[in-house]
Design a protein around this motif. Structure first.
Motif, mmCIF file in Angstrom:
data_model
loop_
_atom_site.group_PDB
_atom_site.id
_atom_site.type_symbol
_atom_site.label_atom_id
_atom_site.label_comp_id
_atom_site.label_asym_id
_atom_site.label_seq_id
_atom_site.Cartn_x
_atom_site.Cartn_y
_atom_site.Cartn_z
ATOM 1 N N HIS A 65 1.273 5.103 0.358
ATOM 2 C CA HIS A 65 0.670 6.327 0.876
ATOM 3 C C HIS A 65 1.172 7.510 0.047
ATOM 4 C CE1 HIS A 65 -0.793 4.876 5.017
ATOM 5 N NE2 HIS A 65 -0.453 3.795 4.332
ATOM 6 N N HIS A 68 -0.236 -4.602 3.449
ATOM 7 C CA HIS A 68 -1.454 -4.716 4.239
ATOM 8 C C HIS A 68 -1.714 -6.113 4.776
ATOM 9 C CE1 HIS A 68 -3.859 -0.782 3.417
ATOM 10 N NE2 HIS A 68 -2.710 -0.578 4.014
ATOM 11 N N HIS A 115 3.677 0.274 3.007
ATOM 12 C CA HIS A 115 3.702 -0.905 3.868
ATOM 13 C C HIS A 115 2.754 -1.934 3.302
ATOM 14 C CE1 HIS A 115 -0.113 0.001 6.298
ATOM 15 N NE2 HIS A 115 -0.089 0.797 5.261
ATOM 16 N N HIS A 143 0.854 -1.190 0.000
ATOM 17 C CA HIS A 143 0.000 0.000 0.000
ATOM 18 C C HIS A 143 0.886 1.234 0.000
ATOM 19 C CE1 HIS A 143 -2.757 2.928 2.360
ATOM 20 N NE2 HIS A 143 -2.928 3.078 1.073
HETATM 21 CU CU LIG Z 1 -1.843 1.317 4.342
#
Ligand SMILES: [Cu+2]
Length: 346
Positions: free
Chosen positions: A245, A306, A304, A243
């Motif tokens: 960001h 998930h 990071h 994921h």
């Molecule tokens: Cu995340």
């Protein structure tokens, strides 16, 4: 095991270091014609230090006299003739397959041989030992092969999107219990390991868990609007869901299928074992950030996974798992090995 038990299962001290995966580059420069390239690799065994100080016993494909986790990164151009001199120091047969192709060679225990193949189409490839239902691969016998398009240095395929920098994130998992079986019973015990017994305790990007991912081949950095290509390769034994960001990423290639247009934008990129996906992180100022992001502000974001347990080490040490930093608003102090091979070109 429920979440609380899992996160509480680890009891080691957060210290030590992970062995960085040296990105030994085979050779590449943009050229009009294919070249003949060769590299010597050895299949080796040895300890690899995990983030909590645990020594995991692993295998690797290495171009040095030591271990390389993950294996040596090979870079070439499409159409090149590649010769690999593979010395197998293990007491078990090894295979080297290039994912998504018919290229596969084996080398018997304690022997060496050279083999030659033509580099496949431009893209990112896992090379790995495909024996024993994935056990050999997860034990460390894997690496990345990056094939650049002919004569082009800022795109991953001829009509792909341009990037300023490129990185490789090779995802891996380590189950030290498997290593102990091999350490105590010998290399060939790898053929007896039941893949269903897999209980990974370490989750790595380029061989490192956070916060050792603050290293120049893994931490992605750039000024605003300096797009980065990230080559994601899952050599582990579980599904990962990186994921990102800050920015959605553009899906550029999925398992060697390239998308020249109409690319999907995602914040989570699912990666089954053996999946290879190339994405562009555009380094756009995040539109919804408050206070607003301006071009002279340095902004930190995480990537990071998930899959929750992948955020831990040793059974519960959060956040020492599959987590990489991203920094927008500044150039990296040193360019990634993969990017240097581009930047230093004539
Ligand atoms: Cu995340």
């Amino acid at each position: 095991m429920d979440r609380r038990k899992f996160l509480g299962a680890g009891a080691a001290v957060s210290a030590g270091f992970a062995v960085a995966g040296p990105m030994g580059l085979l050779s590449w420069s943009p050229r009009a014609h294919a070249a003949n390239l060769s590299v010597s690799l050895a299949a080796r065994r040895g300890n690899v230090a995990m983030i909590d100080g645990t020594n995991a016993f692993m295998f690797s494909f290495s171009h040095t006299s030591g271990m390389s986790f993950p294996g040596t990164t090979l870079v070439c151009q499409e159409g090149d003739s590649i010769t690999i001199n593979l010395s197998n120091t293990l007491n078990t047969r090894v295979a080297l397959k290039i994912g998504g192709t018919n290229i596969r060679e084996t080398v018997s225990a304690r022997s060496s041989r050279a083999f030659t193949f033509t580099a496949p189409a431009a893209g990112s490839y896992l090379y790995y030992d495909d024996q024993n239902n994935g056990v050999n691969r997860i034990m460390g016998l894997h690496g990345a092969l990056v094939v650049m398009p002919s004569g082009i240095k800022n795109r991953s395929f001829s009509n792909g999107p341009a990037f300023v920098r490129q990185y490789k994130w090779l995802l891996g998992n380590v189950d030290p219990a498997w290593g102990e079986i091999v350490r105590t019973q010998g290399d060939n015990a790898v053929t007896q390991i039941n893949p269903d017994s897999f209980q990974p305790r370490y989750f790595t990007i380029n061989g490192n868990a956070y916060d050792n991912t603050h290293e120049y081949n893994t931490e992605i950095m750039g000024h605003y609007n300096e797009a980065a290509l990230v080559r994601l390769l899952n050599a582990g034994g579980m599904v990962h869901s990186p994921h990102f960001h800050g920015n959605h990423v553009e899906i550029v290639s999925v398992n060697h299928q390239h998308f020249a247009s109409n690319r999907k934008k995602k914040d989570v990129v699912s990666m089954f074992p053996l999946d290879v996906r190339d994405v562009i992180v555009p380094f756009s100022p995040p539109p919804d950030a408050w206070p607003p992001v301006s071009a002279n502000r340095i902004q930190h974001f995480p990537m990071h996974c998930h899959a929750e347990m992948s955020q831990t080490a040793g059974g519960g040490l959060y956040p020492h798992g599959m987590h990489a930093p991203m920094v927008m608003g500044m150039a990296p102090p040193s360019e990634s090995d993969l990017n240097q091979s581009v930047a230093n070109l004539p």
